[in-house]
Design a protein around this motif. Structure first.
Motif, short mmCIF file in Angstrom:
data_model
loop_
_atom_site.label_atom_id
_atom_site.label_comp_id
_atom_site.label_asym_id
_atom_site.label_seq_id
_atom_site.Cartn_x
_atom_site.Cartn_y
_atom_site.Cartn_z
N VAL A 46 -39.49 71.91 -39.25
CA VAL A 46 -40.53 70.95 -39.56
C VAL A 46 -40.96 70.24 -38.27
O VAL A 46 -40.13 69.70 -37.55
N GLU A 47 -42.24 70.27 -38.00
CA GLU A 47 -42.78 69.59 -36.82
C GLU A 47 -42.89 68.11 -37.14
O GLU A 47 -43.53 67.73 -38.12
N THR A 48 -42.28 67.28 -36.33
CA THR A 48 -42.37 65.85 -36.57
C THR A 48 -43.38 65.18 -35.66
O THR A 48 -43.99 64.19 -36.04
N LEU A 49 -43.58 65.70 -34.47
CA LEU A 49 -44.56 65.14 -33.54
C LEU A 49 -45.73 66.13 -33.47
O LEU A 49 -45.55 67.27 -33.05
N VAL A 50 -46.89 65.69 -33.91
CA VAL A 50 -48.06 66.56 -33.93
C VAL A 50 -49.10 66.00 -32.97
O VAL A 50 -49.42 64.81 -33.02
N LEU A 51 -49.60 66.87 -32.09
CA LEU A 51 -50.66 66.50 -31.15
C LEU A 51 -52.01 66.80 -31.81
O LEU A 51 -52.20 67.91 -32.31
N LYS A 52 -52.92 65.84 -31.80
CA LYS A 52 -54.24 66.09 -32.37
C LYS A 52 -55.00 67.11 -31.53
O LYS A 52 -55.85 67.83 -32.04
N GLU A 53 -54.71 67.17 -30.23
CA GLU A 53 -55.24 68.20 -29.35
C GLU A 53 -54.18 68.48 -28.30
O GLU A 53 -53.46 67.59 -27.87
N THR A 54 -54.06 69.74 -27.90
CA THR A 54 -53.04 70.12 -26.92
C THR A 54 -53.62 70.35 -25.54
O THR A 54 -52.87 70.54 -24.59
N LEU A 139 -48.75 69.34 -23.39
CA LEU A 139 -50.20 69.26 -23.45
C LEU A 139 -50.73 69.57 -22.06
O LEU A 139 -49.97 69.56 -21.09
N PHE A 140 -52.01 69.88 -21.97
CA PHE A 140 -52.59 70.33 -20.71
C PHE A 140 -53.91 69.63 -20.44
O PHE A 140 -54.68 69.39 -21.37
#
Length: 164
Positions: A46-54, A139-140
């Motif tokens: 389960v992903e707990t930290l989600v980036l709205k954009e990577t 992220l980049f």
């Protein structure tokens, strides 16, 4: 001659079938069954930290003009999470975030990433987020720095003629 070849073929076939049955019996499976493969689905972590954009592309930016972008993260887990560190790959990239505040379930936070556009040319810079001890996300930022002119444009003396 045909009888000898036929008998030899039957004997060879019987030996092959017997060897396969013996091998299955040794492994614990009955000789007349096929091996069963367990195809239970494996639960994805389960992903707990989600980036709205990577990734964010600054496009073309002028040399000597630092730029920033704000990345938003969301805690989709059931427990609070702690961002331990946000590490850039080089000194030209600077991340900023709230260091001491845990992120409650369902809450969002922001990571501001700055880039010092000193070197001319294309760039791609990774930023690594470490959270909950040892879990990581990347992220980049990317873009292209164009060289600014060494001097300003020459004065246009004809501009005065247009005003008259």
């Amino acid at each position: 001659m045909k009888k000898i070849i036929t008998i030899a073929f039957i004997a060879l076939s019987a030996a092959t079938v017997n060897a396969q049955q013996t091998k299955m019996a040794v492994t614990g499976a009955p000789a007349d069954t096929k091996p069963v493969v367990d195809m239970k689905p494996v639960a994805a972590p389960v992903e707990t930290l989600v980036l709205k954009e990577t990734e964010f592309n600054f496009g073309k930016i002028p040399q000597g003009k630092p730029v920033t972008h704000v990345f938003e993260i969301v805690n989709t887990g059931k427990d609070s999470l702690k961002i331990v560190n946000v590490q850039a790959s080089c000194g030209c990239t600077t991340p900023e975030w709230e260091r001491d505040k845990p992120l409650a379930p369902g809450a969002t936070a922001k990571i501001t990433v700055g880039y010092n556009a000193a070197a001319e040319g294309p760039f791609t810079k990774p930023v690594t987020i470490t959270y909950n001890g040892s879990e990581i996300k990347q992220l980049f930022i990317k873009g292209e720095v164009w060289k600014t002119p060494a001097s300003s444009a020459p004065e246009n003396k004809s501009l005065g003629d247009l005003k008259n």
